[in-house]
Structures are given as structure tokens and as C-alpha cells.
Design a protein around this motif. Structure first.
Motif, PDB file in Angstrom:
ATOM      1  N   LEU A  16      19.595  92.107  69.104  1.00 14.06           N
ATOM      2  CA  LEU A  16      20.120  91.077  69.980  1.00 14.06           C
ATOM      3  C   LEU A  16      19.000  90.157  70.460  1.00 14.06           C
ATOM      4  O   LEU A  16      18.019  90.609  71.063  1.00 14.06           O
ATOM      5  CB  LEU A  16      20.826  91.718  71.174  1.00 14.06           C
ATOM      6  N   LYS A  17      19.142  88.880  70.180  1.00 14.48           N
ATOM      7  CA  LYS A  17      18.144  87.886  70.543  1.00 14.48           C
ATOM      8  C   LYS A  17      18.778  86.825  71.447  1.00 14.48           C
ATOM      9  O   LYS A  17      19.992  86.637  71.446  1.00 14.48           O
ATOM     10  CB  LYS A  17      17.588  87.205  69.292  1.00 14.48           C
ATOM     11  N   PRO A  18      17.952  86.100  72.227  1.00 16.81           N
ATOM     12  CA  PRO A  18      18.512  85.064  73.103  1.00 16.81           C
ATOM     13  C   PRO A  18      19.369  84.053  72.374  1.00 16.81           C
ATOM     14  O   PRO A  18      20.378  83.580  72.919  1.00 16.81           O
ATOM     15  CB  PRO A  18      17.253  84.423  73.705  1.00 16.81           C
ATOM     16  N   GLU A  19      19.008  83.717  71.133  1.00 20.93           N
ATOM     17  CA  GLU A  19      19.779  82.715  70.395  1.00 20.93           C
ATOM     18  C   GLU A  19      21.175  83.191  70.020  1.00 20.93           C
ATOM     19  O   GLU A  19      22.026  82.399  69.611  1.00 20.93           O
ATOM     20  CB  GLU A  19      19.025  82.283  69.134  1.00 20.93           C
ATOM     21  N   HIS A  20      21.428  84.497  70.135  1.00 21.84           N
ATOM     22  CA  HIS A  20      22.766  85.023  69.863  1.00 21.84           C
ATOM     23  C   HIS A  20      23.723  84.791  71.041  1.00 21.84           C
ATOM     24  O   HIS A  20      24.935  84.940  70.886  1.00 21.84           O
ATOM     25  CB  HIS A  20      22.706  86.525  69.565  1.00 21.84           C
ATOM     26  N   ILE A  21      23.175  84.475  72.209  1.00 19.35           N
ATOM     27  CA  ILE A  21      24.010  84.322  73.406  1.00 19.35           C
ATOM     28  C   ILE A  21      24.458  82.857  73.470  1.00 19.35           C
ATOM     29  O   ILE A  21      24.017  82.075  74.310  1.00 19.35           O
ATOM     30  CB  ILE A  21      23.233  84.724  74.675  1.00 19.35           C
ATOM     31  N   THR A  22      25.325  82.487  72.561  1.00 18.25           N
ATOM     32  CA  THR A  22      25.812  81.113  72.485  1.00 18.25           C
ATOM     33  C   THR A  22      27.038  80.931  73.368  1.00 18.25           C
ATOM     34  O   THR A  22      27.714  81.914  73.728  1.00 18.25           O
ATOM     35  CB  THR A  22      26.185  80.769  71.040  1.00 18.25           C
ATOM     36  N   PRO A  23      27.373  79.684  73.738  1.00 15.36           N
ATOM     37  CA  PRO A  23      28.602  79.449  74.505  1.00 15.36           C
ATOM     38  C   PRO A  23      29.839  79.974  73.783  1.00 15.36           C
ATOM     39  O   PRO A  23      30.758  80.512  74.425  1.00 15.36           O
ATOM     40  CB  PRO A  23      28.632  77.926  74.658  1.00 15.36           C
ATOM     41  N   GLU A  24      29.890  79.819  72.463  1.00 15.31           N
ATOM     42  CA  GLU A  24      31.043  80.304  71.690  1.00 15.31           C
ATOM     43  C   GLU A  24      31.132  81.830  71.763  1.00 15.31           C
ATOM     44  O   GLU A  24      32.226  82.390  71.936  1.00 15.31           O
ATOM     45  CB  GLU A  24      30.928  79.850  70.240  1.00 15.31           C
ATOM     46  N   ARG A  25      29.992  82.483  71.639  1.00 13.88           N
ATOM     47  CA  ARG A  25      29.986  83.946  71.703  1.00 13.88           C
ATOM     48  C   ARG A  25      30.383  84.423  73.098  1.00 13.88           C
ATOM     49  O   ARG A  25      31.147  85.383  73.253  1.00 13.88           O
ATOM     50  CB  ARG A  25      28.598  84.448  71.312  1.00 13.88           C
ATOM     51  N   LEU A  26      29.897  83.760  74.125  1.00 12.73           N
ATOM     52  CA  LEU A  26      30.252  84.130  75.494  1.00 12.73           C
ATOM     53  C   LEU A  26      31.739  83.924  75.767  1.00 12.73           C
ATOM     54  O   LEU A  26      32.367  84.719  76.474  1.00 12.73           O
ATOM     55  CB  LEU A  26      29.418  83.329  76.489  1.00 12.73           C
ATOM     56  N   ALA A  27      32.323  82.874  75.166  1.00  9.11           N
ATOM     57  CA  ALA A  27      33.764  82.646  75.324  1.00  9.11           C
ATOM     58  C   ALA A  27      34.562  83.764  74.667  1.00  9.11           C
ATOM     59  O   ALA A  27      35.579  84.225  75.206  1.00  9.11           O
ATOM     60  CB  ALA A  27      34.152  81.291  74.731  1.00  9.11           C
ATOM     61  N   THR A  28      34.099  84.214  73.495  1.00  7.40           N
ATOM     62  CA  THR A  28      34.760  85.338  72.824  1.00  7.40           C
ATOM     63  C   THR A  28      34.693  86.593  73.669  1.00  7.40           C
ATOM     64  O   THR A  28      35.704  87.309  73.842  1.00  7.40           O
ATOM     65  CB  THR A  28      34.094  85.599  71.458  1.00  7.40           C
ATOM     66  N   ILE A  29      33.535  86.866  74.226  1.00  7.10           N
ATOM     67  CA  ILE A  29      33.360  88.064  75.042  1.00  7.10           C
ATOM     68  C   ILE A  29      34.241  88.002  76.290  1.00  7.10           C
ATOM     69  O   ILE A  29      34.864  89.000  76.675  1.00  7.10           O
ATOM     70  CB  ILE A  29      31.879  88.223  75.420  1.00  7.10           C
ATOM     71  N   ALA A  30      34.330  86.823  76.905  1.00  6.83           N
ATOM     72  CA  ALA A  30      35.181  86.675  78.086  1.00  6.83           C
ATOM     73  C   ALA A  30      36.645  86.923  77.744  1.00  6.83           C
ATOM     74  O   ALA A  30      37.381  87.562  78.514  1.00  6.83           O
ATOM     75  CB  ALA A  30      35.003  85.288  78.682  1.00  6.83           C
ATOM     76  N   ALA A  31      37.091  86.425  76.580  1.00  2.77           N
ATOM     77  CA  ALA A  31      38.477  86.637  76.161  1.00  2.77           C
ATOM     78  C   ALA A  31      38.746  88.118  75.879  1.00  2.77           C
ATOM     79  O   ALA A  31      39.810  88.650  76.246  1.00  2.77           O
ATOM     80  CB  ALA A  31      38.777  85.792  74.924  1.00  2.77           C
TER      81      ALA A  31
END
Length: 333
Positions: free
Chosen positions: A251-266
Motif C-alpha cells: 500500500l502506497k500513498p498513490e493508491h489512496i485516490t479519490p476514486e478508491r476512497l469513494a469505493t471504500i466509503a460505498a
């Protein structure tokens, strides 16, 4: 005071069979990749391992190069065995691996017979054990014949250094070839350790069908995507003590994208609707696969172990929960 394991430690942990073998694994296994090296706090390591065993976790996963420094996780686990767990050795499944760089020169890496046998002898010495329950080849070696690597595993099992052979990070085609070779040799090949979670789904099409066909059990590492599938990142900020902020792991900082965070929130909303945490949803998602015998977690504190144990005690995912997750994940891999 001498450690005494909890009397009720087997009360609620599931112990699925590993493939079609007689070996049963605790549904949660504890990995000692992070937080168990020589640079980490030994008393905290001791607390985590004791908590795991007291709550039914019997499978402990190591590798020759776990640390840092390399080898120190096995040394620390050996100290834990000597101080606390030696009377319970026959209640434990101790696993180690070799396949990544361990010492300089041409004989300290990959998958030759020389490397695998020498590495396991070193691992046993570090842990103070006569044998491990499972010995894995940690990654496929493109420059060593598969027959040689599997013959080394055969030698290791027949010599009594390990009870079972396993492999890790092999694709489906190479896993099938390894199974055929070990079957020919008569070696009990019972387990494949793969990276699998809701955000890494390639094993579903490539590997898991092979495991089911061959009767090999699966153990999934990184089922929580190194913390991404927990509540740690739901706020969008990067916790300073998180895996993504560190220098080790996937897991790297570049993996924490807005799209990925939206998926996790859903996904978190689905979890809450079902009365679960996001981590509990993620573990249930991995465990829904018939070939997955155990989920392999890391822990930096005892509470994380307790949370994972609680997750596997919950009801399996219902069909509507699975459908809702699929609608969010789509073709992600």
C-alpha cells in the motif's frame, strides 16, 4: 508467572479443512510480516500472539526474511515459543517460507534445492524447532526448473523438517503444474497462499478454480488490503502511522485516490447496513470462497486480532450483500 492459555480458546473459532486434506486451520491466521522484527517492541509482540492463541488462532505465519532485519521475526517467535507457547506446540500450525533474498550470493534467493533446504534449516534454528507444519516456496522462480523446486519440497517433507508443502504467489497455470509434480512425488501439497481481497480479485478467475479442482486449500494474505479496507482511511486523510505512510508493503500513498476512497466509503455503507464494520465485510467477502480455509491478518495491537476473530464468528454474507458489493466493485482488480 508462567503463561497459561485460556481454557475456552476453542469455543467459537471455526477450523475449516485445508482443501481435501486432514489439516484444519483456524479461520484467522496471524502473520508476522510486520511489527514482529528485531526493531519492534517485544512485549507488544508477546501480547498480540498471546491474545491470538487465547482466542483460537492456531496458525502462525512467518518467512525467512521477515523482520527487519531479515530473520528477526523468526528469532522473536522462537523467544515467544520458549517463554510462553512451548507446552502448546502440538496445538499450533507454524509456517515459514523461502523464496525472496535472504543472504548474499547466488544461493540465497529464488527456488533452488540448495537455497530452500539451507533456508529451512536456518529457520528451524532461529525458532528453536525440529520441524514446521507448513513450508512454502514463497514465489515462483523463472530460472529454476519447477521439478527441482518441487523435489526440494518433497525432500523437506520426507526428511521431517516440514509436515506439509505449500506455495505462494504462483499463478493458476503454474499451481496446476506444481500440483501435478508433487502428486507424482507423493508429497502432501495442501495449501496456496495468495494475495486476495475485494480490491485484488484476479485469483477468482485464475487461481481459485485450480485450487478447487486440485483439492488445495487457500489462505489469503492482505485480506484487508493492508488496512485500506478498514475505517482508517474513511476520512480521506493519510494516518501517519499507517501502512500507506510507511516504506514497506503493497500500500502506497498513490493508491489512496479519490476514486478508491469513494469505493471504500460505498462498501462501508453496505457493511453498516448489514451490522458489520468494513473490515468484517472484507473478511467475510474473502471467506465466501469455498477454497479459502483461512484469512491471514497482520496486527499492531491485540484489538485488531479480536476484531478479526469476531468477524469470522459472524454469519456469512447474504446474497443481497454479495450483490450490493458486486455492484460497487464491478470489474476492479
Amino acid at each position: 508467572m508462567m503463561y497459561q492459555a485460556a481454557a475456552d480458546r476453542y469455543g467459537s473459532m471455526p477450523y475449516p479443512h485445508c482443501g481435501r486434506s486432514g489439516l484444519r486451520l483456524s479461520a484467522v491466521s496471524l502473520g508476522l510480516w510486520h511489527n514482529f522484527g528485531g526493531n519492534d517492541d517485544f512485549d507488544r509482540q508477546r501480547w498480540i500472539v498471546r491474545t491470538a492463541f487465547d482466542n483460537g488462532v492456531t496458525c502462525f505465519d512467518l518467512a525467512n526474511n521477515y523482520g527487519p532485519p531479515p530473520g528477526s521475526a523468526e528469532e522473536n517467535f522462537g523467544r515467544l515459543l520458549a517463554r510462553d507457547l512451548k507446552p502448546y506446540r502440538d496445538e499450533m500450525v507454524v509456517c515459514t517460507k523461502a523464496g525472496y533474498t535472504m543472504w548474499p550470493g547466488p544461493y540465497g534467493d529464488w527456488g533452488s534445492r540448495k537455497y530452500l533446504v539451507a533456508s529451512l534449516d536456518q529457520s528451524l534454528k532461529r525458532m528453536g524447532l525440529d520441524y514446521v507444519d507448513i513450508f512454502y516456496h514463497h514465489r515462483p522462480d523463472p530460472n529454476t526448473p519447477l521439478e527441482e523446486t518441487m523435489a526440494a519440497l518433497d525432500t523437506i517433507v520426507r526428511s521431517g523438517r516440514a509436515l506439509y508443502a505449500g506455495i505462494s504467489n504462483y499463478d493458476g497455470e503454474r499451481t496446476a503444474a506444481a500440483a501435478a509434480e508433487l502428486r507424482r512425488l507423493g508429497t502432501p501439497f495442501v495449501i496456496h497462499q495468495m494475495r486476495y481481497n475485494m480490491l485484488v480479485r484476479q485469483p477468482e478467475t485464475d487461481l481459485l478454480p485450480v485450487l478447487e479442482r486440485e483439492g488445495i486449500g487457500g489462505i489469503a494474505f492482505s485480506p484487508l488490503a493492508q488496512g485500506l479496507l478498514t475505517d482508517r482511511y474513511l476520512g480521506g486523510a493519510l494516518p501517519p502511522d499507517s501502512r500507506a505512510a510507511g516504506s514497506v508493503g503493497f500500500l502506497k500513498p498513490e493508491h489512496i485516490t479519490p476514486e478508491r476512497l469513494a469505493t471504500i466509503a460505498a462498501l462501508n455503507e453496505i457493511a453498516r447496513t448489514g451490522g458489520r464494520t468494513l473490515a468484517q465485510l472484507a473478511l467475510a467477502w474473502v471467506r465466501r470462497q469455498p477454497s479459502i480455509a483461512s484469512v491471514l491478518i497482520g496486527a499492531s495491537k491485540p484489538q485488531q486480532v479480536l476484531d478479526a476473530v469476531k468477524a469470522v464468528q459472524m454469519a456469512p454474507l447474504a446474497g443481497d450483500e454479495i450483490a450490493a458489493v458486486e455492484a460497487i466493485l464491478g470489474g476492479q482488480s
